[in-house]
Design a protein around this motif. Structure first.
Motif, PDB file in Angstrom:
ATOM      1  N   ARG A 202      20.209  21.189  38.501  1.00 17.68           N
ATOM      2  CA  ARG A 202      18.935  20.475  38.311  1.00 17.68           C
ATOM      3  C   ARG A 202      17.892  21.102  39.224  1.00 17.68           C
ATOM      4  O   ARG A 202      18.162  21.433  40.368  1.00 17.68           O
ATOM      5  CB  ARG A 202      19.161  19.017  38.687  1.00 17.68           C
ATOM      6  CG  ARG A 202      17.939  18.160  38.629  1.00 17.68           C
ATOM      7  CD  ARG A 202      18.262  16.761  39.060  1.00 17.68           C
ATOM      8  NE  ARG A 202      18.904  16.076  37.950  1.00 17.68           N
ATOM      9  CZ  ARG A 202      19.014  14.770  37.839  1.00 17.68           C
ATOM     10  NH1 ARG A 202      18.567  13.985  38.795  1.00 17.68           N
ATOM     11  NH2 ARG A 202      19.582  14.234  36.794  1.00 17.68           N
TER      12      ARG A 202
ATOM     13  N   VAL B  82      11.413  17.115  36.732  1.00 22.25           N
ATOM     14  CA  VAL B  82      12.832  17.338  36.971  1.00 22.25           C
ATOM     15  C   VAL B  82      13.399  17.927  35.687  1.00 22.25           C
ATOM     16  O   VAL B  82      13.227  17.354  34.607  1.00 22.25           O
ATOM     17  CB  VAL B  82      13.557  16.028  37.348  1.00 22.25           C
ATOM     18  CG1 VAL B  82      15.039  16.292  37.577  1.00 22.25           C
ATOM     19  CG2 VAL B  82      12.912  15.387  38.568  1.00 22.25           C
TER      20      VAL B  82
ATOM     21  N   SER C  66      17.779  26.078  35.796  1.00 21.60           N
ATOM     22  CA  SER C  66      18.049  24.679  35.457  1.00 21.60           C
ATOM     23  C   SER C  66      19.304  24.526  34.597  1.00 21.60           C
ATOM     24  O   SER C  66      19.795  23.418  34.420  1.00 21.60           O
ATOM     25  CB  SER C  66      16.846  24.054  34.735  1.00 21.60           C
ATOM     26  OG  SER C  66      16.803  24.428  33.367  1.00 21.60           O
TER      27      SER C  66
ATOM     28  N   GLY D 163      13.480  21.000  40.362  1.00 21.48           N
ATOM     29  CA  GLY D 163      12.240  20.249  40.353  1.00 21.48           C
ATOM     30  C   GLY D 163      11.062  21.189  40.503  1.00 21.48           C
ATOM     31  O   GLY D 163      11.131  22.165  41.263  1.00 21.48           O
TER      32      GLY D 163
ATOM     33  N   PHE E 238      14.547  12.946  41.466  1.00 23.31           N
ATOM     34  CA  PHE E 238      15.443  14.099  41.440  1.00 23.31           C
ATOM     35  C   PHE E 238      16.887  13.700  41.750  1.00 23.31           C
ATOM     36  O   PHE E 238      17.808  14.245  41.172  1.00 23.31           O
ATOM     37  CB  PHE E 238      14.962  15.135  42.465  1.00 23.31           C
ATOM     38  CG  PHE E 238      15.723  16.417  42.408  1.00 23.31           C
ATOM     39  CD1 PHE E 238      15.428  17.375  41.445  1.00 23.31           C
ATOM     40  CD2 PHE E 238      16.760  16.676  43.301  1.00 23.31           C
ATOM     41  CE1 PHE E 238      16.132  18.559  41.380  1.00 23.31           C
ATOM     42  CE2 PHE E 238      17.476  17.859  43.241  1.00 23.31           C
ATOM     43  CZ  PHE E 238      17.157  18.801  42.282  1.00 23.31           C
TER      44      PHE E 238
END
Length: 129
Positions: free
Chosen positions: A41, A107, A37, A43, A127
């Motif tokens: 990004r 997220v 992360s 999830g 997201f």
């Protein structure tokens, strides 16, 4: 496919392509996801395999992913079977300071939860926003 299979999520006819999530099955897998992360990004979808609502939400979420038009987006998604790996789910709640729910989608950017939802509020827009 029978009527009940359509409603309750029975086996598909094999025509539907399965998405390949990154599995989180240990605290080491969780650590790797959190580390990732920091470069993009990610999830995490926390799923209860025995829950009809969770199955429905997961199916709808996967449908959104397929319709999104960018199949590579799945490369940023992790899946946790929280019945098999409840201790990892507890670790997520503790380390990320987020109350456990199921199903739940988190997220994460730079090791911090920037968006989350549970149940029917789970959407790909969390997201992509």
């Amino acid at each position: 496919m029978s009527f009940f299979d359509k409603i309750f999520g029975g086996n598909n006819d094999g025509n539907e392509e399965k998405l390949h999530w990154h599995a989180i099955e240990s605290e080491k897998d969780l650590k790797t996801a959190i580390e990732n992360s920091h470069t993009s990004r990610i999830g995490i979808f926390k799923h209860s395999t025995s829950c009809f609502i969770s199955k429905t939400v997961l199916r709808n979420f996967e449908k959104e992913i397929k319709e999104f038009g960018n199949p590579d987006i799945i490369n940023h998604f992790y899946y946790l079977d929280l019945l098999k790996f409840r201790s990892v789910s507890n670790k997520i709640a503790e380390d990320l300071e987020i109350r456990h729910e199921s199903p739940q989608f988190l997220v994460i950017e730079n090791g911090v939860v920037v968006n989350h939802a549970s149940h029917n509020n789970i959407s790909l827009s969390q997201f992509t926003a």
